[in-house]
Design a protein around this motif. Structure first.
Motif, short mmCIF file in Angstrom:
data_model
loop_
_atom_site.label_atom_id
_atom_site.label_comp_id
_atom_site.label_asym_id
_atom_site.label_seq_id
_atom_site.Cartn_x
_atom_site.Cartn_y
_atom_site.Cartn_z
N VAL A 1 -27.42 -23.20 58.65
CA VAL A 1 -27.40 -22.22 57.56
C VAL A 1 -26.71 -22.84 56.33
O VAL A 1 -25.75 -23.61 56.48
N ALA A 2 -27.25 -22.53 55.14
CA ALA A 2 -26.65 -23.11 53.91
C ALA A 2 -25.37 -22.36 53.54
O ALA A 2 -25.26 -21.16 53.76
N ARG A 3 -24.43 -23.11 52.98
CA ARG A 3 -23.20 -22.47 52.47
C ARG A 3 -22.90 -23.04 51.10
O ARG A 3 -22.94 -24.26 50.90
N ARG B 1 -37.43 -20.36 48.76
CA ARG B 1 -38.62 -19.55 48.96
C ARG B 1 -38.40 -18.39 49.93
O ARG B 1 -39.26 -17.55 50.12
N TYR B 2 -37.22 -18.36 50.56
CA TYR B 2 -36.92 -17.26 51.48
C TYR B 2 -36.06 -16.17 50.84
O TYR B 2 -35.67 -15.22 51.49
N GLY B 3 -35.75 -16.35 49.57
CA GLY B 3 -34.95 -15.34 48.86
C GLY B 3 -33.58 -15.14 49.48
O GLY B 3 -33.03 -14.03 49.47
N ALA B 4 -33.02 -16.23 50.03
CA ALA B 4 -31.77 -16.09 50.77
C ALA B 4 -30.52 -16.22 49.89
O ALA B 4 -29.41 -15.97 50.36
N VAL B 5 -30.72 -16.62 48.61
CA VAL B 5 -29.55 -16.77 47.73
C VAL B 5 -29.43 -15.53 46.85
O VAL B 5 -30.37 -15.14 46.16
N SER B 6 -28.28 -14.90 46.92
CA SER B 6 -28.08 -13.64 46.19
C SER B 6 -27.75 -13.91 44.72
O SER B 6 -27.50 -15.05 44.32
N LYS C 1 -24.43 -16.36 46.76
CA LYS C 1 -23.98 -16.43 48.16
C LYS C 1 -25.24 -16.47 49.01
O LYS C 1 -26.27 -15.89 48.64
N VAL C 2 -25.16 -17.12 50.16
CA VAL C 2 -26.34 -17.24 51.03
C VAL C 2 -26.29 -16.16 52.10
O VAL C 2 -25.27 -15.97 52.78
N ASP C 3 -27.43 -15.45 52.22
CA ASP C 3 -27.55 -14.46 53.30
C ASP C 3 -27.92 -15.24 54.57
O ASP C 3 -29.02 -15.80 54.66
N CYS D 1 -31.60 -17.06 55.42
CA CYS D 1 -31.71 -18.52 55.30
C CYS D 1 -32.49 -19.11 56.47
O CYS D 1 -32.22 -18.82 57.63
N ASP D 2 -33.47 -19.93 56.13
CA ASP D 2 -34.32 -20.54 57.16
C ASP D 2 -33.88 -21.96 57.50
O ASP D 2 -34.53 -22.65 58.27
N GLY D 3 -32.81 -22.40 56.88
CA GLY D 3 -32.27 -23.73 57.21
C GLY D 3 -33.09 -24.89 56.67
O GLY D 3 -32.98 -26.01 57.16
N CYS D 4 -33.90 -24.64 55.63
CA CYS D 4 -34.80 -25.70 55.14
C CYS D 4 -34.06 -26.79 54.36
O CYS D 4 -34.56 -27.89 54.18
N ALA D 5 -32.86 -26.47 53.87
CA ALA D 5 -31.98 -27.43 53.16
C ALA D 5 -32.48 -27.84 51.78
O ALA D 5 -31.95 -28.77 51.18
N VAL D 6 -33.49 -27.15 51.24
CA VAL D 6 -33.99 -27.45 49.89
C VAL D 6 -32.85 -27.32 48.88
O VAL D 6 -32.69 -28.15 47.98
N CYS D 7 -32.02 -26.30 49.06
CA CYS D 7 -30.94 -26.05 48.10
C CYS D 7 -29.94 -27.21 48.05
O CYS D 7 -29.35 -27.49 47.00
N THR D 8 -29.78 -27.90 49.17
CA THR D 8 -28.83 -29.04 49.16
C THR D 8 -29.39 -30.19 48.33
O THR D 8 -28.65 -30.98 47.77
N SER E 1 -23.82 -27.06 51.33
CA SER E 1 -23.82 -27.85 52.57
C SER E 1 -24.48 -27.04 53.67
O SER E 1 -24.57 -25.81 53.58
N MET E 2 -24.99 -27.74 54.67
CA MET E 2 -25.61 -27.06 55.80
C MET E 2 -24.59 -27.00 56.95
O MET E 2 -23.96 -28.01 57.28
N GLU E 3 -24.47 -25.83 57.54
CA GLU E 3 -23.50 -25.67 58.62
C GLU E 3 -24.20 -25.21 59.89
O GLU E 3 -25.21 -24.51 59.83
S1 SF4 Z 1 -31.44 -23.74 53.23
FE1 SF4 Z 1 -33.45 -23.15 52.47
S2 SF4 Z 1 -33.62 -21.04 53.11
FE2 SF4 Z 1 -31.47 -21.54 53.23
S3 SF4 Z 1 -30.64 -20.92 51.29
FE3 SF4 Z 1 -31.18 -23.08 51.11
S4 SF4 Z 1 -33.23 -23.07 50.25
FE4 SF4 Z 1 -32.84 -21.01 51.02
#
Ligand code: SF4
Ligand code: SF4
Length: 310
Positions: free
Chosen positions: A60-62, A79-84, A88-90, A94-101, A110-112
Motif C-alpha cells: 500500500v502507498a504511503r 487510476r484507482y482514485g485512492a489519493v484523497s 492521504k492514501v485510502d 490503493c491497488d499497490g500499483c506504485a505509479v505514485c512512487t 513509499s510502498m509499505e
Molecule cells: S500505489 Fe497505485 S493505487 Fe495506490 S495510491 Fe499509488 S497510484 Fe494509487
C-alpha cells in the motif's frame, strides 16, 4: 505425493460437502482449504490452530507529509482514485500499483507491506489441515491460495502424508487457477441447472487448457435429468469420466447442522436411504483413489480437447 483439487464452476454445488466427506474417508491425507474468499471447511472440520503466520498481499502507498509539496500529480495519475484531496492514501482503494512512487517529484511516496490475512497450520480429527483467512476487502486470493498450498506441502512432508486434498474455489478466476495448477487430478462438482451446465463448460475449458486430468461428479442429478444427460454427453465427447451421480438428499443439510461430514452423520443414522447415499460417496472416493494411484507423479495429461461444439 499426489494432489487432488475439488472445484466447481459455481458456488453451492456441494463441493465443500463432498471434499469434507473425502477428508473423512482418506487414510493418509492433508486437507487444504483453498476456497480462501469464502472458506467454510473449518465449520465442519473444526481445526485446532497449531501455527499462524501473517499473509502479506498487495503493498500500500504511503505519502510522507513532510516531503509532500501537494502538487497533486499522484492524485491525477492514480487510476484507482485512492489519493484523497488532502493527499492521504485510502488503503482500501490503493491497488499497490506504485505509479505514485514513480511520478512523485519529491520522492514522498513509499510502498509499505500490509497484512492481508493469516495462514494457518492446524490439526483436525481427520489429520492436518492448511487453511487461511483473508481480511475484509482484501484481494490477491490467488497468491493466498499458493501460500495455503505451499503450507499443505510442508505439512505433508512433516507428517509423511501421500495425498493433499484441496477444496478449491468456485469459478475460473485466478484463485481457481492457483488451486488447480500442478494438481494430479481435478474433480469438478457440477449440478444440472442451466447455470451449472454453463459454468461446468467454463471450468472444463480451464482444466483442459492446463492439461490436468479431470473427472466430473454430478450432484443432485435428479433435479433435472435432461441437463444431467447434457452434461454426460458433453463429458463423453471430451473423454472426461463422470465418476459419480448423486441424487438430491437432505442428508447434506442434516449433516451440516450437526457439523459433521456426511460419512460421520450416516454412522448414527438408521435411514436406509441415507446409508445408500453415503455408500455412493464412498464408491466415488474409491474410484478417485484408483485414478490417483494410476497417475504418475510427473505425468500430467497431454491430450488437448475440443471445446467448441457444446
Ligand atoms: S500505489 Fe497505485 S493505487 Fe495506490 S495510491 Fe499509488 S497510484 Fe494509487
Ligand atoms: S506527487 Fe508527491 S508531492 Fe505531489 S502531491 Fe503526491 S505525494 Fe505530494
Amino acid at each position: 505425493m499426489k494432489q487432488l483439487t475439488v472445484i466447481s464452476g459455481k458456488g453451492g454445488t456441494g463441493k465443500t460437502t463432498l471434499t469434507a466427506a473425502f477428508a473423512s474417508l482418506a487414510k493418509n491425507a492433508i486437507i487444504a482449504d483453498c476456497d480462501v474468499d469464502a472458506s467454510d471447511m473449518h465449520l465442519i472440520l473444526k481445526p485446532k490452530v497449531l501455527e499462524k503466520e501473517d499473509y502479506y498481499g498487495l503493498e500500500v502507498a504511503r505519502i510522507d507529509p513532510e516531503l509532500c509539496i501537494e502538487c497533486g500529480r499522484c492524485k491525477e495519475f492514480c487510476r484507482y482514485g485512492a489519493v484523497s484531496g488532502n493527499f492521504k492514501v485510502d488503503p482500501y482503494g490503493c491497488d499497490g500499483c506504485a505509479v505514485c512512487t514513480v511520478i512523485c517529484p519529491k520522492g514522498a511516496v513509499s510502498m509499505e507491506k500490509r497484512i492481508s490475512g493469516q495462514v494457518f497450520s492446524s490439526e483436525t480429527r481427520f489429520g492436518p489441515m492448511a487453511h487461511a483467512s483473508l481480511g475484509i476487502g482484501e484481494e490477491t486470493s490467488g497468491k493466498l491460495v499458493s501460500a495455503v498450498r505451499s503450507n499443505a506441502k510442508k505439512l505433508a512432508e512433516q507428517y509423511h502424508k501421500d495425498l493433499i486434498i484441496i477444496d478449491g474455489p468456485p469459478g475460473t478466476g485466478c484463485s481457481a487457477i492457483s488451486a488447480i495448477t500442478g494438481a494430479d487430478l481435478v474433480l469438478v462438482v457440477s449440478e444440472p441447472t442451466v447455470s451449472g451446465v454453463h459454468d461446468l463448460k467454463r471450468v472444463l475449458e480451464l482444466t483442459v487448457h492446463f492439461v490436468i486430468p479431470t473427472v466430473v461428479c454430478i450432484n443432485k442429478y435428479d433435479i433435472n435429468e435432461e441437463n444431467t444427460q447434457l452434461i454426460e454427453n458433453f463429458c463423453a465427447k471430451l473423454g472426461i469420466s463422470v465418476i459419480g451421480k448423486l441424487p438430491y438428499n437432505d442428508i447434506v443439510t442434516k449433516a451440516m447442522l450437526q457439523e459433521k461430514t456426511l460419512i460421520e452423520y450416516v454412522k448414527s443414522s438408521k435411514c436406509l436411504n441415507e446409508s445408500e447415499f453415503a455408500d455412493q460417496i464412498c464408491q466415488i472416493w474409491t474410484r478417485m483413489e484408483k485414478i490417483l494411484m494410476n497417475i504418475q507423479d510427473k505425468q500430467k495429461g497431454t491430450k488437448t480437447l475440443e471445446m467448441k461444439n457444446f
